[in-house]
Write a protein that holds these residues in place. Structure first.
Motif, PDB file in Angstrom:
ATOM      1  N   ILE A 126       1.345   3.217 -33.072  1.00 34.46           N
ATOM      2  CA  ILE A 126       0.856   2.941 -31.720  1.00 34.46           C
ATOM      3  C   ILE A 126       0.316   4.245 -31.118  1.00 34.46           C
ATOM      4  O   ILE A 126       0.948   5.300 -31.230  1.00 34.46           O
ATOM      5  CB  ILE A 126       1.981   2.382 -30.829  1.00 34.46           C
ATOM      6  N   ILE A 127      -0.837   4.171 -30.470  1.00 34.09           N
ATOM      7  CA  ILE A 127      -1.379   5.294 -29.707  1.00 34.09           C
ATOM      8  C   ILE A 127      -0.925   5.119 -28.258  1.00 34.09           C
ATOM      9  O   ILE A 127      -1.259   4.118 -27.610  1.00 34.09           O
ATOM     10  CB  ILE A 127      -2.910   5.355 -29.774  1.00 34.09           C
ATOM     11  N   ALA A 128      -0.152   6.081 -27.769  1.00 36.86           N
ATOM     12  CA  ALA A 128       0.363   6.034 -26.399  1.00 36.86           C
ATOM     13  C   ALA A 128      -0.457   6.974 -25.526  1.00 36.86           C
ATOM     14  O   ALA A 128      -0.634   8.145 -25.861  1.00 36.86           O
ATOM     15  CB  ALA A 128       1.832   6.435 -26.378  1.00 36.86           C
ATOM     16  N   GLU A 129      -0.952   6.464 -24.410  1.00 35.87           N
ATOM     17  CA  GLU A 129      -1.693   7.273 -23.445  1.00 35.87           C
ATOM     18  C   GLU A 129      -1.117   7.027 -22.063  1.00 35.87           C
ATOM     19  O   GLU A 129      -0.659   5.923 -21.752  1.00 35.87           O
ATOM     20  CB  GLU A 129      -3.176   6.905 -23.450  1.00 35.87           C
ATOM     21  N   MET A 130      -1.166   8.057 -21.226  1.00 33.38           N
ATOM     22  CA  MET A 130      -0.668   7.876 -19.860  1.00 33.38           C
ATOM     23  C   MET A 130      -1.387   8.784 -18.886  1.00 33.38           C
ATOM     24  O   MET A 130      -1.845   9.878 -19.221  1.00 33.38           O
ATOM     25  CB  MET A 130       0.846   8.078 -19.797  1.00 33.38           C
ATOM     26  N   THR A 131      -1.499   8.266 -17.674  1.00 36.31           N
ATOM     27  CA  THR A 131      -2.097   8.988 -16.563  1.00 36.31           C
ATOM     28  C   THR A 131      -1.399   8.506 -15.299  1.00 36.31           C
ATOM     29  O   THR A 131      -0.524   7.631 -15.357  1.00 36.31           O
ATOM     30  CB  THR A 131      -3.624   8.765 -16.519  1.00 36.31           C
ATOM     31  N   THR A 132      -1.765   9.066 -14.150  1.00 37.05           N
ATOM     32  CA  THR A 132      -1.042   8.722 -12.915  1.00 37.05           C
ATOM     33  C   THR A 132      -1.958   8.757 -11.697  1.00 37.05           C
ATOM     34  O   THR A 132      -3.026   9.376 -11.713  1.00 37.05           O
ATOM     35  CB  THR A 132       0.120   9.703 -12.638  1.00 37.05           C
ATOM     36  N   SER A 133      -1.489   8.113 -10.647  1.00 40.65           N
ATOM     37  CA  SER A 133      -1.916   8.411  -9.283  1.00 40.65           C
ATOM     38  C   SER A 133      -0.698   9.049  -8.612  1.00 40.65           C
ATOM     39  O   SER A 133       0.280   9.391  -9.274  1.00 40.65           O
ATOM     40  CB  SER A 133      -2.361   7.146  -8.557  1.00 40.65           C
ATOM     41  N   THR A 134      -0.703   9.186  -7.314  1.00 37.24           N
ATOM     42  CA  THR A 134       0.425   9.839  -6.647  1.00 37.24           C
ATOM     43  C   THR A 134       1.727   9.089  -6.866  1.00 37.24           C
ATOM     44  O   THR A 134       2.766   9.692  -7.141  1.00 37.24           O
ATOM     45  CB  THR A 134       0.146   9.976  -5.137  1.00 37.24           C
ATOM     46  N   ARG A 135       1.696   7.761  -6.812  1.00 33.59           N
ATOM     47  CA  ARG A 135       2.921   6.971  -6.851  1.00 33.59           C
ATOM     48  C   ARG A 135       2.975   5.979  -8.007  1.00 33.59           C
ATOM     49  O   ARG A 135       3.901   5.182  -8.080  1.00 33.59           O
ATOM     50  CB  ARG A 135       3.082   6.213  -5.520  1.00 33.59           C
ATOM     51  N   VAL A 136       1.960   6.010  -8.874  1.00 35.68           N
ATOM     52  CA  VAL A 136       1.877   5.021  -9.957  1.00 35.68           C
ATOM     53  C   VAL A 136       1.675   5.720 -11.292  1.00 35.68           C
ATOM     54  O   VAL A 136       0.782   6.562 -11.440  1.00 35.68           O
ATOM     55  CB  VAL A 136       0.719   4.025  -9.718  1.00 35.68           C
ATOM     56  N   HIS A 160       0.283   3.411 -18.037  1.00 41.21           N
ATOM     57  CA  HIS A 160       0.443   3.498 -19.487  1.00 41.21           C
ATOM     58  C   HIS A 160      -0.649   2.681 -20.176  1.00 41.21           C
ATOM     59  O   HIS A 160      -1.008   1.599 -19.711  1.00 41.21           O
ATOM     60  CB  HIS A 160       1.787   2.919 -19.932  1.00 41.21           C
ATOM     61  N   GLN A 161      -1.111   3.181 -21.314  1.00 43.28           N
ATOM     62  CA  GLN A 161      -2.045   2.435 -22.146  1.00 43.28           C
ATOM     63  C   GLN A 161      -1.615   2.608 -23.606  1.00 43.28           C
ATOM     64  O   GLN A 161      -1.635   3.714 -24.136  1.00 43.28           O
ATOM     65  CB  GLN A 161      -3.471   2.949 -21.954  1.00 43.28           C
ATOM     66  N   TYR A 162      -1.203   1.505 -24.217  1.00 49.67           N
ATOM     67  CA  TYR A 162      -0.704   1.542 -25.589  1.00 49.67           C
ATOM     68  C   TYR A 162      -1.635   0.740 -26.493  1.00 49.67           C
ATOM     69  O   TYR A 162      -1.841  -0.462 -26.267  1.00 49.67           O
ATOM     70  CB  TYR A 162       0.708   0.970 -25.661  1.00 49.67           C
ATOM     71  N   THR A 163      -2.195   1.393 -27.485  1.00 53.28           N
ATOM     72  CA  THR A 163      -3.068   0.734 -28.451  1.00 53.28           C
ATOM     73  C   THR A 163      -2.228   0.325 -29.657  1.00 53.28           C
ATOM     74  O   THR A 163      -1.726   1.168 -30.400  1.00 53.28           O
ATOM     75  CB  THR A 163      -4.207   1.661 -28.878  1.00 53.28           C
ATOM     76  N   PHE A 164      -2.086  -0.994 -29.845  1.00 52.40           N
ATOM     77  CA  PHE A 164      -1.188  -1.550 -30.859  1.00 52.40           C
ATOM     78  C   PHE A 164      -1.924  -1.884 -32.146  1.00 52.40           C
ATOM     79  O   PHE A 164      -3.132  -2.172 -32.129  1.00 52.40           O
ATOM     80  CB  PHE A 164      -0.552  -2.838 -30.328  1.00 52.40           C
ATOM     81  N   LYS A 199       1.195  -0.750 -15.361  1.00 51.02           N
ATOM     82  CA  LYS A 199       1.219   0.037 -14.131  1.00 51.02           C
ATOM     83  C   LYS A 199       2.666   0.050 -13.627  1.00 51.02           C
ATOM     84  O   LYS A 199       3.287  -1.012 -13.499  1.00 51.02           O
ATOM     85  CB  LYS A 199       0.286  -0.559 -13.082  1.00 51.02           C
ATOM     86  N   PHE A 200       3.181   1.227 -13.357  1.00 53.96           N
ATOM     87  CA  PHE A 200       4.576   1.366 -12.967  1.00 53.96           C
ATOM     88  C   PHE A 200       4.617   2.201 -11.694  1.00 53.96           C
ATOM     89  O   PHE A 200       4.411   3.417 -11.712  1.00 53.96           O
ATOM     90  CB  PHE A 200       5.371   2.041 -14.084  1.00 53.96           C
ATOM     91  N   ALA A 201       4.864   1.532 -10.571  1.00 47.13           N
ATOM     92  CA  ALA A 201       4.851   2.187  -9.260  1.00 47.13           C
ATOM     93  C   ALA A 201       6.272   2.488  -8.799  1.00 47.13           C
ATOM     94  O   ALA A 201       7.201   1.717  -9.054  1.00 47.13           O
ATOM     95  CB  ALA A 201       4.147   1.305  -8.233  1.00 47.13           C
ATOM     96  N   LEU A 202       6.439   3.604  -8.095  1.00 44.93           N
ATOM     97  CA  LEU A 202       7.732   4.014  -7.559  1.00 44.93           C
ATOM     98  C   LEU A 202       7.728   3.963  -6.039  1.00 44.93           C
ATOM     99  O   LEU A 202       6.690   4.077  -5.393  1.00 44.93           O
ATOM    100  CB  LEU A 202       8.064   5.441  -7.997  1.00 44.93           C
ATOM    101  N   GLY A 212      -6.723  -1.969  -9.851  1.00 41.27           N
ATOM    102  CA  GLY A 212      -7.334  -2.545 -11.049  1.00 41.27           C
ATOM    103  C   GLY A 212      -6.695  -2.035 -12.319  1.00 41.27           C
ATOM    104  O   GLY A 212      -5.596  -1.479 -12.314  1.00 41.27           O
ATOM    105  N   TRP A 213      -7.427  -2.203 -13.438  1.00 38.32           N
ATOM    106  CA  TRP A 213      -6.888  -1.874 -14.752  1.00 38.32           C
ATOM    107  C   TRP A 213      -7.752  -0.871 -15.510  1.00 38.32           C
ATOM    108  O   TRP A 213      -7.682  -0.777 -16.732  1.00 38.32           O
ATOM    109  CB  TRP A 213      -6.724  -3.144 -15.580  1.00 38.32           C
ATOM    110  N   ASP A 214      -8.566  -0.102 -14.778  1.00 43.57           N
ATOM    111  CA  ASP A 214      -9.457   0.866 -15.416  1.00 43.57           C
ATOM    112  C   ASP A 214      -8.705   2.177 -15.634  1.00 43.57           C
ATOM    113  O   ASP A 214      -8.619   3.030 -14.746  1.00 43.57           O
ATOM    114  CB  ASP A 214     -10.698   1.083 -14.548  1.00 43.57           C
ATOM    115  N   PHE A 215      -8.145   2.339 -16.823  1.00 42.72           N
ATOM    116  CA  PHE A 215      -7.344   3.525 -17.149  1.00 42.72           C
ATOM    117  C   PHE A 215      -8.171   4.800 -17.008  1.00 42.72           C
ATOM    118  O   PHE A 215      -7.719   5.797 -16.416  1.00 42.72           O
ATOM    119  CB  PHE A 215      -6.794   3.397 -18.574  1.00 42.72           C
TER     120      PHE A 215
END
Length: 763
Positions: free
Chosen positions: A155-165, A168-172, A285-288, A306-309
């Protein structure tokens, strides 16, 4: 009034700003991997400037392994990641950057394929659980972007953030057994009973919410979340691990439930099952939120609807670009990597701690609304008052004001009526000594960056400094020092209180509160009361006035000091270098003492005394990895050999910082080590915050432009720059000779041109 929705991502505006950038892209020089090896305790994952989410891989997080044994090496994993490790356990959403204490590591997510495994397993047997081997050859770490290939699952794991979110993007690969694991048990320094309670509620076939309550370093902490998938899960379930079963070792005998509407308990791991095609991307998307599950949902909708990584990644990197542009430097690629990674590390903490609507959890555990300011947390003030907050007063003045407003709210909400000491997540951790919030307040007020009630800030500082029941302050006020019998850090606390008292005096003088000034300028001389002229060191002093007889000035154990020894702390009176030099016997003896500090051979036995004193951060007996020494090299400026400051600074820069995973000579301590690097590379340093003066050092770049606001720039040019040309021959400011060995805050903030002329021989 500032708008509380300012953190919401506005992609078009950010893109337009980036298009007008007049110089090269600076994000390319940020290498978050710097400091992830050995003692730096940084993390390589994704975050935006001062973001509430720090989404990063864990190479070890649990204090309990598969066999239930306690992991004693928690210090090693303060950031959850060690470069030398070969496996990744998962990706969690909260981290301290560069600290020497462990906590956080909330909400760990791990993608897997094949038979479901809900235990992490152990590092030497990755197949025993959901843990995966990985290679640095397949790892990318950038500002607000992390990528890695998980070897166990391909699996290719990628991640990025905004201030509170966290995004994750996982290529299976193609699989009928694809899983996303949500581990609510995992955490950094996850000692027994850290989890108080966890809760998960399924809202629909792609969205869930919940929270985690912990009793860790922060004793009362609740963090809420919202989790959304871009694809419906086929089914979901959980395992619940209670304490008796863990202690008894009855692994595999737990009740497993599927397709539950909600679950609650102390120790829970959940999973979500999918069928995937080759190359299919499952996004999360995982928001705190520090306030509520609804707050987390609102944060997600506001910041990442949206879902634009790639768009989220780009927007976050553009935020970093905007911050990095506040100082532009010229020099080699390696120098730029060091410099801009240091800039990056100074802008991770403190962290924003409120929802997009301004609500936040206060120290009193009630919900408050930030009115006209952004609320921050993660105040490692014993470290950051020295250089990080002074740096903010130059390049992040508005944020520094908001941080001070957050400290004043902490004071209002504190049952002890004290400013923060080391605070995080609506908790006071009471870590380290001193009451260094007062230095941050004073530095801003003295330097004119105080659009808040300065007199209220002074009152809060005075109340804190008169708090007789806190850490020996009563004895300090009565005796002029803290007696050895009171605490094992009596000397360092006396010295730090004396500096803080001087800072209060400067604040009072600025505000014309001369009664307060007189009281605290007198207290600031208390450092002299723990100096023993017979030994030549600051030394523990008994209540009867005598100095402790048995005393080892090289030891850090039970000798009256914290994170240092008598050799280092004897030089801790940044508020009064002239007085310290006189106290220690004058110029010649003082220079000899300083020389010995850098050149002596510290015996091996002293390196094994504590977990954070190793050869990594030491030159002779000078401990750059511990902050009480950060001003020391500049003290030559108050002697007849100021050129030795220039020599020492360049030596420290070259030996303690480099653009490699082990490139930090000690814990970065939420940006203090990096702030020292930035100031010293530019050629000046705030030896005593709350003074308007910066001590001159030896610039290590070719040129720099500091954007100081209001369209002004402070330009630094270094003539004849070279590795051997560490000595200043002359300096000019705005075309006129700069006399002396300091520059003022106003001279910097007014803009202008500082030119250093360097040479290989001292003058």
């Amino acid at each position: 009034m500032k708008k509380v929705f300012a953190a919401v991502l506005i992609f078009t505006g950010l893109q337009a700003a980036a298009q007008t950038t007049p110089h090269e892209n600076l994000v390319q020089y940020v290498k978050p991997i710097i400091g992830t090896q050995r003692m730096g305790h940084t993390y390589p994952g994704a975050t935006v400037p001062f973001g509430m989410v720090q989404l990063s891989p864990e190479t070890d997080t649990a204090s309990y392994e598969l066999n239930g044994h306690y992991n004693p090496d928690v210090y090693k994993y303060c950031a959850g990641y060690q470069y030398d490790d070969k496996t990744i356990v998962g990706f969690s959403h909260t981290h301290f950057s560069g600290t020497g204490h462990s906590d956080l590591g909330d909400f760990l997510i791990m993608p897997t394929v094949g038979p479901l495994k809900l235990n992490p397993g152990v590092a030497d047997k990755p197949g025993s659980g959901y843990r995966s081997a990985f290679s640095h050859a397949n790892e990318v770490s950038e500002a607000n972007y992390y990528k890695v290939k998980l070897d166990a699952s391909n699996i290719i794991a990628e991640m990025t953030t905004s201030t509170r979110v966290g995004f994750h993007q996982y290529t299976f690969p193609k699989s009928d057994q694809a899983h996303i694991i949500l581990d609510l048990m995992a955490g950094i320094y996850n000692y027994p009973d850290k989890n108080v309670w966890t809760y998960v509620k399924i809202l629909n076939d792609s969205t869930l919410v919940g929270y985690r309550q912990t009793n860790g370093w922060a004793r009362t902490r609740t963090l809420y979340f919202a989790m959304a998938f871009n694809k419906k899960f086929n089914q979901y379930g959980f395992k619940k691990y209670d304490k008796r079963e863990v202690y008894g070792g009855f692994w595999g005998k737990f009740n497993q439930s599927k397709n539950f509407p909600e679950i609650a308990g102390k120790q829970i791991r959940a999973y979500f099952d999918f069928k995937t095609d080759e190359g299919e991307k499952i996004k999360i998307k995982f928001a705190l939120s520090p306030v509520s599950m609804d707050g987390a949902l609102a944060n997600m909708q506001a910041e990442v609807p949206g879902w634009d990584f790639d768009a989220v990644k780009s927007a976050g990197q553009q935020q970093w670009e905007k911050e990095l542009e506040k100082i532009t430097v010229t020099g080699s690629t390696e120098k730029k990597q060091d410099f801009y990674t240091a800039m990056y590390h100074t802008m991770i903490n403190p962290t924003i701690y409120m929802d997009v609507d301004g609500q936040y959890k206060g120290l009193d555990q009630n919900v408050h609304k930030a009115d006209g300011f952004t609320n921050y947390t993660t105040f490692s003030l014993w470290d950051t008052y020295r250089a990080l907050h002074p740096l903010f007063n130059i390049i992040e003045p508005d944020r520094n004001v908001d941080m001070i407003q957050s400290m004043l709210k902490h004071f209002d909400q504190s049952p002890e009526h004290m400013l923060p000491v080391w605070s995080n997540s609506a908790n006071e951790n009471w870590c380290m000594s001193g009451y260094h919030s007062v230095s941050v307040l004073a530095d801003a007020i003295v330097k004119g960056n105080a659009p808040f009630d300065a007199n209220k800030a002074l009152d809060a500082a005075v109340t804190t400094a008169r708090h007789r029941s806190y850490e020996g302050i009563g004895e300090y006020m009565n005796n002029g020092y803290i007696p050895d019998e009171k605490t094992g850090i009596s000397v360092s606390s006396t010295l730090e209180y004396a500096y803080d008292d001087w800072a209060i005096a400067q604040m009072a003088k600025k505000l014309n509160r001369m009664d307060i000034y007189d009281e605290f300028i007198k207290r600031s001389q208390n450092y002299k009361n723990v100096y023993d002229p017979a030994s030549g060191f600051m030394r523990p002093r008994k209540a009867d006035g005598t100095f402790r007889k048995k005393f080892d000035p090289l030891s850090t154990i039970n000798e009256g000091f914290i994170e240092g020894n008598a050799w280092n702390y004897t030089l801790f009176a940044p508020q009064d270098p002239e007085g310290l030099i006189k106290l220690m016997g004058g110029n010649k003896r003082f220079v000899g003492y300083l020389d010995s500090l850098f050149t002596m051979n510290l015996p091996d036995k002293y390196f094994a005394e504590t977990e954070d004193i190793t050869r990594d951060g030491i030159i002779g007996n000078y401990v750059h990895g511990n902050e009480p020494s950060h001003h020391v090299a500049y003290l030559y400026n108050w002697t007849d050999k100021p050129w030795k400051t220039q020599e020492r600074i360049r030596m420290i820069l070259n030996r303690m910082y480099k653009p490699t995973p082990d490139g930090l000579g000690g814990n970065d301590d939420t940006g203090q080590m990096s702030a020292w690097y930035i100031f010293s590379t530019l050629g000046f340093y705030p030896v005593a915050p709350a003074s308007p003066n910066y001590a001159i050092g030896s610039p290590a770049i070719n040129s720099a432009v500091i954007r100081v606001g209001n369209g002004k720039t402070f330009n630094i040019t270094v003539k004849n720059q070279a590795e051997k040309n560490v000595y200043i021959q002359k300096m000019t400011l705005n075309g006129k000779p700069l006399k002396g060995l300091s520059i003022t805050h106003d001279e910097i903030m007014n803009g202008g041109d500082l030119v250093f002329y360097m040479g290989s021989k001292h003058k």
